[in-house]
Design a protein around this motif. Structure first.
Motif, mmCIF file in Angstrom:
data_model
loop_
_atom_site.group_PDB
_atom_site.id
_atom_site.type_symbol
_atom_site.label_atom_id
_atom_site.label_comp_id
_atom_site.label_asym_id
_atom_site.label_seq_id
_atom_site.Cartn_x
_atom_site.Cartn_y
_atom_site.Cartn_z
ATOM 1 N N GLY A 1 13.066 -1.032 17.238
ATOM 2 C CA GLY A 1 12.284 -0.858 18.467
ATOM 3 C C GLY A 1 11.128 0.117 18.352
ATOM 4 N N GLN A 2 10.937 0.710 17.166
ATOM 5 C CA GLN A 2 9.881 1.712 17.029
ATOM 6 C C GLN A 2 8.602 1.085 16.476
ATOM 7 O OE1 GLN A 2 11.840 4.877 14.782
ATOM 8 N NE2 GLN A 2 12.644 5.724 16.687
ATOM 9 N N SER A 3 7.533 1.878 16.499
ATOM 10 C CA SER A 3 6.246 1.401 16.012
ATOM 11 C C SER A 3 5.959 2.025 14.647
ATOM 12 C CB SER A 3 5.169 1.779 17.036
ATOM 13 O OG SER A 3 3.951 1.983 16.396
ATOM 14 N N VAL A 4 5.673 1.192 13.664
ATOM 15 C CA VAL A 4 5.397 1.676 12.313
ATOM 16 C C VAL A 4 3.980 1.259 11.925
ATOM 17 C CG1 VAL A 4 6.074 1.526 9.881
ATOM 18 C CG2 VAL A 4 7.834 1.553 11.655
ATOM 19 N N GLN A 5 3.218 2.231 11.420
ATOM 20 C CA GLN A 5 1.867 1.917 10.943
ATOM 21 C C GLN A 5 1.778 2.245 9.464
ATOM 22 O OE1 GLN A 5 -0.378 4.265 13.797
ATOM 23 N NE2 GLN A 5 -1.753 2.524 14.061
ATOM 24 N N THR A 6 1.245 1.311 8.695
ATOM 25 C CA THR A 6 0.999 1.567 7.279
ATOM 26 C C THR A 6 -0.512 1.509 7.051
ATOM 27 O OG1 THR A 6 1.015 -0.751 6.600
ATOM 28 C CG2 THR A 6 3.158 0.354 6.737
ATOM 29 N N LEU A 7 -0.900 1.827 5.830
ATOM 30 C CA LEU A 7 -2.327 1.835 5.525
ATOM 31 C C LEU A 7 -2.976 0.471 5.803
ATOM 32 C CD1 LEU A 7 -4.341 3.885 4.418
ATOM 33 C CD2 LEU A 7 -3.875 3.007 2.128
ATOM 34 N N GLU A 8 -2.217 -0.599 5.552
ATOM 35 C CA GLU A 8 -2.775 -1.949 5.782
ATOM 36 C C GLU A 8 -3.203 -2.142 7.236
ATOM 37 O OE1 GLU A 8 0.120 -1.431 4.164
ATOM 38 O OE2 GLU A 8 0.292 -2.737 2.407
ATOM 39 N N GLY A 9 -2.484 -1.485 8.158
ATOM 40 C CA GLY A 9 -2.768 -1.671 9.584
ATOM 41 C C GLY A 9 -3.896 -0.803 10.094
ATOM 42 N N LEU A 10 -4.474 0.011 9.216
ATOM 43 C CA LEU A 10 -5.491 0.960 9.679
ATOM 44 C C LEU A 10 -6.879 0.626 9.124
ATOM 45 C CD1 LEU A 10 -3.268 4.152 9.354
ATOM 46 C CD2 LEU A 10 -4.077 3.116 11.478
ATOM 47 N N CYS B 1 7.333 13.857 -3.027
ATOM 48 C CA CYS B 1 5.959 13.579 -3.498
ATOM 49 C C CYS B 1 4.986 13.142 -2.419
ATOM 50 C CB CYS B 1 5.987 12.553 -4.629
ATOM 51 S SG CYS B 1 6.184 10.843 -4.087
ATOM 52 N N GLY B 2 5.468 12.553 -1.331
ATOM 53 C CA GLY B 2 4.576 12.191 -0.225
ATOM 54 C C GLY B 2 3.829 10.885 -0.386
ATOM 55 N N ALA B 3 4.014 10.178 -1.512
ATOM 56 C CA ALA B 3 3.250 8.941 -1.740
ATOM 57 C C ALA B 3 3.579 7.863 -0.705
ATOM 58 C CB ALA B 3 3.527 8.409 -3.145
ATOM 59 N N CYS B 4 4.788 7.915 -0.136
ATOM 60 C CA CYS B 4 5.259 6.848 0.759
ATOM 61 C C CYS B 4 4.987 7.141 2.229
ATOM 62 C CB CYS B 4 6.748 6.618 0.543
ATOM 63 S SG CYS B 4 7.758 8.014 1.111
ATOM 64 N N THR B 5 4.111 8.120 2.515
ATOM 65 C CA THR B 5 3.881 8.527 3.911
ATOM 66 C C THR B 5 3.313 7.389 4.757
ATOM 67 O OG1 THR B 5 3.466 10.770 3.134
ATOM 68 C CG2 THR B 5 2.743 10.253 5.384
ATOM 69 N N VAL B 6 3.953 7.132 5.902
ATOM 70 C CA VAL B 6 3.470 6.159 6.894
ATOM 71 C C VAL B 6 3.529 6.865 8.257
ATOM 72 C CG1 VAL B 6 4.340 4.188 5.560
ATOM 73 C CG2 VAL B 6 5.777 5.184 7.358
ATOM 74 N N ALA B 7 3.213 6.151 9.327
ATOM 75 C CA ALA B 7 3.366 6.730 10.666
ATOM 76 C C ALA B 7 4.453 5.963 11.418
ATOM 77 C CB ALA B 7 2.054 6.682 11.427
ATOM 78 N N ALA C 1 0.852 -1.204 0.000
ATOM 79 C CA ALA C 1 0.000 0.000 0.000
ATOM 80 C C ALA C 1 0.880 1.243 0.000
ATOM 81 C CB ALA C 1 -0.912 0.010 1.225
ATOM 82 N N THR C 2 2.050 1.163 0.624
ATOM 83 C CA THR C 2 2.989 2.284 0.646
ATOM 84 C C THR C 2 3.625 2.398 -0.732
ATOM 85 O OG1 THR C 2 3.390 1.919 2.989
ATOM 86 C CG2 THR C 2 5.029 3.203 1.793
ATOM 87 N N HIS C 3 3.343 3.490 -1.434
ATOM 88 C CA HIS C 3 3.838 3.659 -2.802
ATOM 89 C C HIS C 3 5.101 4.498 -2.817
ATOM 90 C CE1 HIS C 3 -0.334 2.820 -4.821
ATOM 91 N NE2 HIS C 3 0.178 1.784 -4.197
ATOM 92 N N LEU C 4 5.968 4.212 -3.766
ATOM 93 C CA LEU C 4 7.188 4.994 -3.946
ATOM 94 C C LEU C 4 7.088 5.794 -5.235
ATOM 95 C CD1 LEU C 4 10.040 2.626 -2.777
ATOM 96 C CD2 LEU C 4 9.645 4.972 -2.049
ATOM 97 N N GLY C 5 7.093 7.130 -5.080
ATOM 98 C CA GLY C 5 7.045 7.983 -6.263
ATOM 99 C C GLY C 5 8.428 8.499 -6.582
ATOM 100 N N CYS C 6 8.895 9.461 -5.777
ATOM 101 C CA CYS C 6 10.135 10.174 -6.122
ATOM 102 C C CYS C 6 11.369 9.622 -5.432
ATOM 103 C CB CYS C 6 9.974 11.649 -5.759
ATOM 104 S SG CYS C 6 9.960 11.929 -3.986
#
Lengths: 161, 277
Positions: free
Chosen positions: A69-78, A45-51, A35-40
């Motif tokens: 050790g950090q927490s990563v959220q992608t669109l799939e997790g939301l 471009c912001g296409a790859c924005t996650v939390a 779901a995380t897209h790579l544009g530039c």
């Protein structure tokens, strides 16, 4: 190769990674979360924005190994996230999508905006969204959808990122 | 758009970081938020052998108010400053400057120390900190030193940092209630580096004043003639324009009328913000 362990969409994940791997490549290639897209691939471009730790992040501007050790959220997790549910519905209703390439980044950033700023107006949204590039829609539908989602969520209890 | 291979280390202390940086003739790069280094790595403009991750060093996260200074740790993010996490508002200046750096996703990770260490001539913090009279605190293998930011930034992407040195933080003199601040920035594309940025601070008529122009020369520059007029309480736009022309001509080629008008305009707008308060 180095070992990397992080919380990915709520689950503990461990992989061997190269230090040069960006978080975006890690998500797409190692975790098959596309779901995380790579544009530039250089932060324009912001296409790859996650939390990361609840904060909006360009996954092309972060080494995966830095997320130990950090927490990563992608669109799939939301999928069941209450803010994302409302955003998804309004993106559909306002036709805020054309080719869909920028949409995952738009949704991630829109959620970040609504969690920080209750009920934002169109101008605030345009300012806050200025780092997300869409080459199809002219942004009108996207801004309309976020305004509507913000209105609907405005009075509700706000989930923490 | 993929970085070339490099090694990666996470030092547990500042001493360990300075031992790793510049060691054995290797090309080393320090990373904090990575918001400038990652594009350079992805574009293969930067080709380090070793990337040293400073982001976990607690000593670089200190934010404190002393009797005379506000101490800002190098790892303080633009977003933290935007969200008002500093103990002093500096007349709203730092919050406003932070909120106009790039985009929120970049501000969440980009740090004030990283911005100053890179010393891009069009960056926001070097000019802002110069106007506020900040000192840079630096640690290397030989110990710790402090330097006024105007002496620390030597030119385009050039600072006094030795290969083994890192920025620990900044000491910004505590202002009093008389401080008035103004700033203005022109950016053709939102989120990009600026074409012109001006900062102005004043402690009222007769009090100290500083005016800084960034993105005009190879480093942010003080505009002393303009500062003198502000100190004297000058309101006449013609007089201020003359002073701006006198100062800016030292840094910008006079045969470029567009740039002269652009920089004159950003300085005037920063001055108007000071005078309106």
């Amino acid at each position: 190769m180095k070992s990397l362990t992080l919380q990915l969409n709520g689950s503990k994940v461990t992989h061997e990674v190269e230090p040069r791997e960006t978080l975006a490549d890690f998500l797409r290639e190692r975790c098959r979360l596309t779901a995380t897209h790579l544009g530039c691939e250089h932060g324009a471009c912001g296409a790859c924005t996650v939390a990361v730790n609840g904060q909006a992040t360009r996954s092309c501007l972060r080494l995966a190994i830095m997320c130990e050790g950090q927490s990563v959220q992608t669109l799939e997790g939301l999928e069941d996230d209450p803010t994302m549910e409302v955003l998804r519905r309004h993106f559909h209703q306002s036709h805020a999508v054309q080719c869909g390439f920028c949409t995952p980044g738009m949704l991630m950033m829109a959620r970040d905006i609504l969690l920080r700023m209750p009920n934002p107006n169109a101008q605030t949204i345009r300012d806050q969204l200025s780092g997300q590039i869409c080459r199809c829609t002219g942004y009108s539908g996207i801004v309309t959808a976020i305004v509507a989602a913000g209105r609907e969520l405005g009075g509700a209890e706000r989930p923490q990122p | 758009m993929k970085a070339a291979a490099f090694d990666y280390a996470v030092p547990k202390s500042v001493a360990e970081a300075t031992a790793l940086l510049g060691s054995n003739g290797a090309a080393t790069a320090a990373i904090a938020g990575g918001q400038s280094l990652l594009p350079l790595l992805n574009l293969r403009v930067a080709l380090p052998d070793l990337v040293v991750d400073l982001a976990r060093l607690e000593e670089l996260k200190e934010i404190a108010a002393t009797q005379t200074n506000i101490r800002i740790g190098a790892l303080t993010t633009h977003a933290a400053i935007e969200d008002g996490k500093l103990p002093e508002a500096f007349g709203g200046l730092m919050q406003k400057v932070a909120s106009k750096i790039s985009y929120r996703a970049v501000r969440n990770h980009g740090t004030i120390g990283g911005s100053v260490a890179l010393a891009d001539p069009a960056a926001d913090w070097p000019g802002c900190l110069l106007a506020l009279g900040a000192h840079v605190r630096i640690t290397g293998r030989k110990g710790t030193r402090s330097q006024p930011i105007g002496e620390f930034v030597l030119g385009q992407y050039s600072t006094s940092l030795a290969a083994d040195e890192i920025i620990v933080g900044f000491d910004v003199p505590r202002p009093d209630a008389a401080l008035r601040c103004g700033s203005f920035k022109v950016v053709r594309k939102s989120g990009a580096f600026a074409n012109s940025i001006a900062f102005a601070i004043s402690y009222g008529r007769g009090g100290p004043a500083a005016v800084v122009l960034a993105a005009a020369a190879d480093r942010p520059c003080l505009l002393p003639a303009v500062a003198e007029r502000i100190k004297a309480g000058e309101k006449s736009e013609d007089v201020l324009r003359d002073a701006i022309a006198q100062d800016v001509a030292k840094h910008v080629a006079k045969d470029d009328p567009y740039l002269m008008r652009l920089h004159t305009s950003t300085v005037l707008r920063a001055l108007r913000e000071v005078q309106a308060k």
